[in-house]
Design a protein around this motif. Structure first.
Motif, PDB file in Angstrom:
ATOM      1  N   ALA A  81      57.858  47.321  46.757  1.00 22.98           N
ATOM      2  CA  ALA A  81      58.756  46.218  46.387  1.00 22.98           C
ATOM      3  C   ALA A  81      58.636  45.852  44.908  1.00 22.98           C
ATOM      4  N   GLY A  82      57.823  46.599  44.190  1.00 18.90           N
ATOM      5  CA  GLY A  82      57.708  46.364  42.754  1.00 18.90           C
ATOM      6  C   GLY A  82      56.764  45.236  42.371  1.00 18.90           C
ATOM      7  N   VAL A  83      55.892  44.828  43.279  1.00 15.73           N
ATOM      8  CA  VAL A  83      54.915  43.794  42.944  1.00 15.73           C
ATOM      9  C   VAL A  83      53.716  44.457  42.265  1.00 15.73           C
ATOM     10  N   LYS A  84      53.375  43.975  41.085  1.00 14.66           N
ATOM     11  CA  LYS A  84      52.243  44.572  40.352  1.00 14.66           C
ATOM     12  C   LYS A  84      50.932  43.997  40.896  1.00 14.66           C
ATOM     13  N   LEU A  85      49.988  44.858  41.165  1.00 11.36           N
ATOM     14  CA  LEU A  85      48.712  44.409  41.723  1.00 11.36           C
ATOM     15  C   LEU A  85      47.578  44.591  40.727  1.00 11.36           C
ATOM     16  N   LYS A  86      46.596  43.724  40.839  1.00  7.65           N
ATOM     17  CA  LYS A  86      45.386  43.827  40.020  1.00  7.65           C
ATOM     18  C   LYS A  86      44.192  43.832  40.958  1.00  7.65           C
ATOM     19  N   SER A  87      43.015  44.130  40.426  1.00  8.05           N
ATOM     20  CA  SER A  87      41.820  44.015  41.267  1.00  8.05           C
ATOM     21  C   SER A  87      41.111  42.699  40.936  1.00  8.05           C
ATOM     22  N   LEU A  88      40.331  42.220  41.883  1.00  4.08           N
ATOM     23  CA  LEU A  88      39.585  40.982  41.635  1.00  4.08           C
ATOM     24  C   LEU A  88      38.581  41.180  40.509  1.00  4.08           C
ATOM     25  N   GLN A  89      38.044  42.401  40.433  1.00  2.00           N
ATOM     26  CA  GLN A  89      37.116  42.743  39.361  1.00  2.00           C
ATOM     27  C   GLN A  89      37.783  42.513  37.995  1.00  2.00           C
ATOM     28  N   GLU A  90      39.009  43.012  37.870  1.00  2.05           N
ATOM     29  CA  GLU A  90      39.769  42.833  36.623  1.00  2.05           C
ATOM     30  C   GLU A  90      39.944  41.351  36.296  1.00  2.05           C
ATOM     31  N   MET A  91      40.310  40.583  37.321  1.00  2.00           N
ATOM     32  CA  MET A  91      40.543  39.145  37.099  1.00  2.00           C
ATOM     33  C   MET A  91      39.266  38.475  36.618  1.00  2.00           C
ATOM     34  N   LYS A  92      38.175  38.830  37.286  1.00  2.00           N
ATOM     35  CA  LYS A  92      36.885  38.220  36.954  1.00  2.00           C
ATOM     36  C   LYS A  92      36.514  38.534  35.505  1.00  2.00           C
ATOM     37  N   GLU A  93      36.673  39.822  35.115  1.00  2.00           N
ATOM     38  CA  GLU A  93      36.318  40.239  33.747  1.00  2.00           C
ATOM     39  C   GLU A  93      37.183  39.500  32.723  1.00  2.00           C
ATOM     40  N   PHE A  94      38.480  39.377  33.022  1.00  2.00           N
ATOM     41  CA  PHE A  94      39.377  38.708  32.085  1.00  2.00           C
ATOM     42  C   PHE A  94      38.967  37.249  31.886  1.00  2.00           C
ATOM     43  N   ALA A  95      38.671  36.585  32.994  1.00  2.00           N
ATOM     44  CA  ALA A  95      38.274  35.172  32.913  1.00  2.00           C
ATOM     45  C   ALA A  95      37.006  35.032  32.077  1.00  2.00           C
ATOM     46  N   LYS A  96      36.102  35.982  32.229  1.00  2.19           N
ATOM     47  CA  LYS A  96      34.827  35.906  31.514  1.00  2.19           C
ATOM     48  C   LYS A  96      35.037  35.960  29.998  1.00  2.19           C
ATOM     49  N   THR A  97      36.037  36.731  29.561  1.00  2.97           N
ATOM     50  CA  THR A  97      36.274  36.810  28.115  1.00  2.97           C
ATOM     51  C   THR A  97      36.715  35.452  27.561  1.00  2.97           C
ATOM     52  N   ILE A  98      37.269  34.597  28.402  1.00  2.00           N
ATOM     53  CA  ILE A  98      37.718  33.285  27.919  1.00  2.00           C
ATOM     54  C   ILE A  98      36.625  32.220  28.062  1.00  2.00           C
ATOM     55  N   VAL A  99      36.040  32.122  29.243  1.00  2.00           N
ATOM     56  CA  VAL A  99      35.131  30.996  29.486  1.00  2.00           C
ATOM     57  C   VAL A  99      33.658  31.326  29.278  1.00  2.00           C
ATOM     58  N   GLY A 100      33.338  32.593  29.126  1.00  2.00           N
ATOM     59  CA  GLY A 100      31.931  32.960  28.959  1.00  2.00           C
ATOM     60  C   GLY A 100      31.214  33.036  30.286  1.00  2.00           C
ATOM     61  N   GLU A 101      29.893  33.142  30.206  1.00  2.00           N
ATOM     62  CA  GLU A 101      29.085  33.337  31.412  1.00  2.00           C
ATOM     63  C   GLU A 101      28.358  32.041  31.771  1.00  2.00           C
ATOM     64  N   PRO A 102      28.672  31.435  32.888  1.00  2.00           N
ATOM     65  CA  PRO A 102      27.969  30.201  33.242  1.00  2.00           C
ATOM     66  C   PRO A 102      26.539  30.470  33.702  1.00  2.00           C
ATOM     67  N   LYS A 103      25.708  29.452  33.507  1.00  2.00           N
ATOM     68  CA  LYS A 103      24.338  29.560  34.016  1.00  2.00           C
ATOM     69  C   LYS A 103      24.383  29.416  35.534  1.00  2.00           C
ATOM     70  N   PRO A 104      23.732  30.344  36.253  1.00  2.00           N
ATOM     71  CA  PRO A 104      23.811  30.237  37.713  1.00  2.00           C
ATOM     72  C   PRO A 104      23.157  28.964  38.239  1.00  2.00           C
ATOM     73  N   ILE A 105      23.578  28.538  39.433  1.00  5.12           N
ATOM     74  CA  ILE A 105      23.028  27.329  40.044  1.00  5.12           C
ATOM     75  C   ILE A 105      21.578  27.576  40.454  1.00  5.12           C
ATOM     76  N   ASP A 106      20.754  26.585  40.208  1.00  4.70           N
ATOM     77  CA  ASP A 106      19.339  26.687  40.563  1.00  4.70           C
ATOM     78  C   ASP A 106      19.137  26.078  41.954  1.00  4.70           C
ATOM     79  N   TRP A 107      19.145  26.945  42.977  1.00  2.00           N
ATOM     80  CA  TRP A 107      19.015  26.455  44.346  1.00  2.00           C
ATOM     81  C   TRP A 107      17.549  26.266  44.724  1.00  2.00           C
ATOM     82  N   ASP A 108      17.315  25.270  45.568  1.00  2.00           N
ATOM     83  CA  ASP A 108      15.984  25.088  46.142  1.00  2.00           C
ATOM     84  C   ASP A 108      16.017  25.688  47.558  1.00  2.00           C
ATOM     85  N   TYR A 109      15.636  26.969  47.620  1.00  2.00           N
ATOM     86  CA  TYR A 109      15.763  27.693  48.885  1.00  2.00           C
ATOM     87  C   TYR A 109      14.772  27.238  49.962  1.00  2.00           C
TER      88      TYR A 109
END
Lengths: 91, 515
Positions: free
Chosen positions: B464-492
């Motif tokens: 139907a002509g819908v262009k698809l992307k991968s989630l990996q691509e989306m994630k990488e693109f977002a990272k170029t804009i917002v940078g890498e957040p510090k992961p949450i420090d969980w108390d396991y």
């Protein structure tokens, strides 16, 4: 500290930050960050602000940041503008 | 400390429940053993009036320390019933209770003080927000919160995993025998879908109403056969509080892009034909998508068979314009829906079990073609989080998310790629509420990703002509804009909530956030 020495730049729009700079009575700099993303980016924001203060050789200011998710380029732009205005006003 | 492995032994230790906790296994669905709390049926002789005051009802119910009580959350932020009942319980000095509501809203923040004073020791619900969510996330509740989907909760009640001793159900109209509904009177909330299950399976059911009507009541949603006592109160809730929080129509350009993509996806599949069925969430983008979809339906003269789930004015409008034949409603999300369920014959009230219990003979979610769902974050394996915020704190609701994602032929998750300064597509979601194998399509303002498991959809959309992307691509693109957040420090070492999959197995555990 007189009121007219205070500098405010930026906004509280999403993706921006509000930077308030006021002189302190000491020679130390103080940076207070308030952000919804403090956990993820709080330290990074502080590091960027401290770096800029050092570059401009500014001492004795309180920098208060109200962050709404600003990216590093925006953080640098806002803080640099704030400091340049602060220096112009307080020279 | 590393995140603990969710073994059977580990789960049993942290759960402290009356049934065994099993880890989720997507390849082997769990079955229920149907052992409801009702081991015997009462013989109460001939009762001709059940109206008593609240304290008498509680005393008669035999409510004791350590028991489980339940509520429904149809009034959302306008609820006044839970507080009323808890105050009476406090005065009767009953403590150590499990409160199992269909969900908790901002109106239930007051429960923190009941937890602190030991009246409540355990919570079970589909959702938890605001200061109550922060309180639970800080590890201040003695036992972990059990989070279930709407269908999962109905399943747990029917199977006896969730044994309700006393159900307190608010109804805007009830007669003296407990024939009750939510459609008539000053405090209407519409469908009583969640309450129906509780009323049927609880050992003791109390109807609270601010509108005692002549016997017999004109509309019977909860029948007198399931009711032990009727209590008249001043006000059960404020209908204006129903429409709150999540529900809004968007003007946000990001959401407009997403909405257009959703409409494009739906109209490009071969399921988009006469008699198709759909559930739309209450997020801005999914409501906006309906606007676009409507245009296509009118143009191509396609009529839907039913809309399911939480109902808003948008579905009612489709019905009024003749674009959908029936509405199947577990929860009215606004006052238009409340009016409609009373007035329109094709607007049906259904219980949460009929809606989504995976272990009854066939819940309605399994007849869905499309479901549009919002999300907080999604990971590259298509797992979805709608429960913990970017800071790891509980602030959402599972709702019908995992029920419909699994049941519908095509489940569409929509969210912006970047929210605040965070990428909504991540390596691993903070907590899994809906497992990735049940998610088919993820739509962001940056593009559309189809689960590789759905080769049929990939083919149809590409054709139907819908262009698809991968989630990996989306994630990488977002990272170029917002940078890498510090992961949450969980108390396991401090689990604060257990996330159950629909079938009752354990999908994830939410931990306390450090600092």
């Amino acid at each position: 500290m007189t009121k007219d020495k205070k500098i405010i730049v930026g906004s509280v729009e999403s993706g921006d930050m509000l930077v308030t700079i006021t002189p302190t009575t000491t020679q130390e700099n103080e940076i207070i960050v308030d952000s919804k993303f403090i956990q993820q980016f709080g330290e990074e924001i502080k590091t960027i602000v401290a770096g800029i203060l050092k570059d401009y050789k500014v001492n004795g200011v309180l920098v208060e940041i109200n962050d709404q998710g600003a990216i590093p380029a925006v953080i640098r732009a806002r803080v640099k503008t704030g400091i340049e205005r602060y220096l112009a006003k307080n020279d | 400390m590393k995140k603990p492995e969710l073994t059977k032994e580990y789960l049993q230790k942290i759960g402290q429940l009356n049934y065994e906790l099993e880890p989720f296994n997507k390849n082997q669905a769990k079955t229920s053993n149907f052992s409801s709390i009702l081991t015997q049926l009462p013989n109460k002789g001939i009762v001709r009036d059940k109206v008593v005051d609240l304290k008498t009802a509680i005393k008669n119910s035999g409510l004791k320390n350590g028991m489980t009580i339940s509520f429904h959350h149809h009034f959302r932020n306008g609820d006044k019933t839970v507080k009323l009942v808890m105050e009476a319980i406090k005065e009767l000095k009953i403590k150590d209770l499990t409160v199992a509501s269909s969900s908790f809203t901002d109106a239930h923040n007051f429960l923190t003080s009941y937890i602190e004073s030991g009246i409540v020791t355990s919570l079970q619900a589909s959702g938890c927000r605001d200061t109550l969510g922060q309180f639970v996330s800080a590890g201040k509740c003695k036992k972990p919160l059990i989070i279930r989907s709407h269908g999962g909760r109905a399943r747990a009640i029917e199977s006896g995993d969730l044994k309700i001793d006393v159900a307190f159900m608010a109804a805007s109209a009830s007669d003296c025998m407990g024939n009750a509904n939510g459609m008539m009177g000053k405090s209407r909330c519409g469908s009583l879908g969640y309450a129906m299950v509780d009323a049927q399976y609880a050992k003791y059911t109390v109807i609270l109403t601010d509108n005692l009507v002549e016997f017999p009541n004109k509309v019977i949603s909860i029948p007198q056969t399931h009711v032990d006592a009727v209590v008249c109160v001043e006000e059960i809730g404020d209908p204006k509080g129903i429409m709150s929080g999540a529900i809004r129509l968007t003007t946000n350009p990001k959401e407009e892009i997403i909405a257009e993509s959703i409409a494009k996806i739906i109209t490009s599949t071969d399921l988009f034909k006469n008699g198709f069925s759909i559930q739309m969430g209450t997020g801005g983008a999914s409501l906006s998508a309906v606007k676009h979809l409507k245009k296509h339906m009118i143009e191509k003269q396609i009529k839907a068979s039913f809309c399911l789930g939480g109902i808003t004015s948008h579905q009612v409008e489709l019905y009024q314009q003749g674009l959908v034949t029936s509405i199947l409603d577990t929860q009215c999300f606004d006052l238009t829906a409340v009016e409609s369920i009373y007035e329109n014959d094709d607007h049906h009230e259904i219980s949460a079990s009929m809606y989504a219990n995976p272990h009854n003979k066939s819940p309605f979610v399994n007849k869905l073609d499309f479901v549009i769902l919002s999300a907080l974050e999604v990971d590259v394996d298509f797992n979805v989080n709608v429960m913990t915020g970017s800071d790891g704190v509980i602030r959402g609701a599972s709702g019908g998310h995992s029920d419909t994602a699994e049941g519908a032929k095509v489940s569409i998750i929509c969210l912006p790629l970047i929210r605040g300064r965070l990428s909504c597509v991540v390596d691993k979601v903070n907590s899994i509420i809906t497992p990735g194998n049940t998610v088919d399509i993820v739509v962001t303002d940056f593009g559309i990703a189809v689960n590789p498991l759905r080769k049929d959809l990939i083919e149809q959309l590409t054709t139907a002509g819908v262009k698809l992307k991968s989630l990996q691509e989306m994630k990488e693109f977002a990272k170029t804009i917002v940078g890498e957040p510090k992961p949450i420090d969980w108390d396991y070492s401090t689990p604060v909530a257990i996330v159950e999959a629909r079938d009752g197995s354990v999908l994830d555990v939410i931990y306390k956030v450090k600092g």
